[in-house]
Write a protein that holds these residues in place. Sequence first.
Motif, short mmCIF file in Angstrom:
data_model
loop_
_atom_site.label_atom_id
_atom_site.label_comp_id
_atom_site.label_asym_id
_atom_site.label_seq_id
_atom_site.Cartn_x
_atom_site.Cartn_y
_atom_site.Cartn_z
N HIS A 1 0.84 -1.20 0.00
CA HIS A 1 0.00 0.00 0.00
C HIS A 1 0.87 1.25 0.00
O HIS A 1 1.93 1.28 0.64
N LEU B 1 1.19 5.20 1.02
CA LEU B 1 0.65 6.26 1.88
C LEU B 1 1.00 7.62 1.30
O LEU B 1 2.12 7.85 0.83
N ARG B 2 0.05 8.54 1.37
CA ARG B 2 0.31 9.92 0.94
C ARG B 2 -0.17 10.85 2.03
O ARG B 2 -1.21 10.64 2.63
N LEU C 1 0.32 8.09 9.36
CA LEU C 1 1.14 9.17 8.80
C LEU C 1 0.59 10.51 9.28
O LEU C 1 -0.59 10.82 9.06
N TRP D 1 -9.19 0.61 8.79
CA TRP D 1 -8.14 1.45 8.23
C TRP D 1 -7.53 2.23 9.39
O TRP D 1 -8.24 2.85 10.19
N ASN E 1 -4.73 5.17 10.53
CA ASN E 1 -3.83 6.23 10.06
C ASN E 1 -2.48 6.12 10.77
O ASN E 1 -2.40 5.96 11.98
N ASP F 1 -3.62 8.73 4.38
CA ASP F 1 -2.53 8.52 5.34
C ASP F 1 -2.71 7.24 6.16
O ASP F 1 -2.10 7.07 7.21
N LEU G 1 -3.51 2.79 6.54
CA LEU G 1 -3.28 1.45 6.01
C LEU G 1 -4.49 0.56 6.27
O LEU G 1 -5.08 0.62 7.35
#
Length: 359
Positions: free
Chosen positions: A262, A264-265, A345, A341, A343, A296, A298
């Motif tokens: 995956h 991440l941004r 990040l 999900w 976060n 942000d 996963l």
Amino acid sequence: MARIDLDLAHAYKPNPQRDEDYALLPLKMSFEDGGAYALLGPSGCGKTTMLNIVSGLVTPSHGTVKFDGVDMTSKSPQERNIAQVFQFPVIYDTMTVAENLAFPLRNRGVAPDRIKQRVGAIAEMLEMSGQLNLRAAGLAADAKQKISLGRGLVREDVSAVLFDEPLTVIDPHLKWQLRRKLKQIHHELKLTLVYVTHDQVEALTFADQVVVMTRGRAVQMGSASELFERPQHTFVGNFIGSPGMNFLPARWQGDGIAVGGHVLRGKTNPALANAGDFTLGVRPEYVQIVQPGQADALPAKVQKAQDIGTYWLLTATSGDAVIRARLSPEAKAPMVGDDVWLNVLGNHTCFYKNEELIA
């Protein structure tokens, strides 16, 4: 009191060649006059060796120890004017509490009136005023250790007071009381205190600055907040906190961070683009369940959901990575097997290369 400057390394065997040959790898460190410091780390990491080098019980194989700029490397503990409190009580059983506390002062020829005043003040700080006339032999282990603490604190002219895991023999409730009392004594007497422990709660509640050590290295010195928010080394991130920091193998991919399969941004570090493989670190306190597909976050599958009372501890897996999250007790915890999900990040995320924080 004194400022203590260390610029040294130490090996117990001759001609050290590898890092493993050193009890203390090369370090430069200063303890400021009147500061409260803790040396924190697991057994065998070099904490007691460093303390004994400061006190003069061990002479470093390389480098110097300076007190207020004066080289004291070859001086004895007496010449350094150090007080040291050990893991187990060091007292005279045949003496009373008052006589034990007075002993270091009598040895130095302090006037009787001043001895009486000083012993009374230290006994009051340690809540032992009612036991001054009791023989030490009949006291419990925790009371004997309080006498040891008092003997270390009774002298006003010491360069520093060194504590080598002094609360080991104390029961948990009294440990909390004595930590609080030592903190109070430090504020009142303004002594330079250095405290060795493997217990992060003891270190973080007692000291203004904590030195975290592992494998003979001092990997970070900082306040409790600095150690928690910006660990300079993955060991600090893992050792500080309950549970420790999550570490996820990662690499830069396109315009984001690839973790498993995956990308991440979100908020990242420009230095990551040239870092190759690195490690993403995030505290469980900063991991939250978010909406599916968030940039942000996963995707993960819940493996455990534990009710700790003051928080939920969630353990989930994303590919091969394990992620722990501390959730509010009011939060509705997901069930084992649920897809979520998480976060990872944000402002509190850290990135590491070869175990060191990427600046």
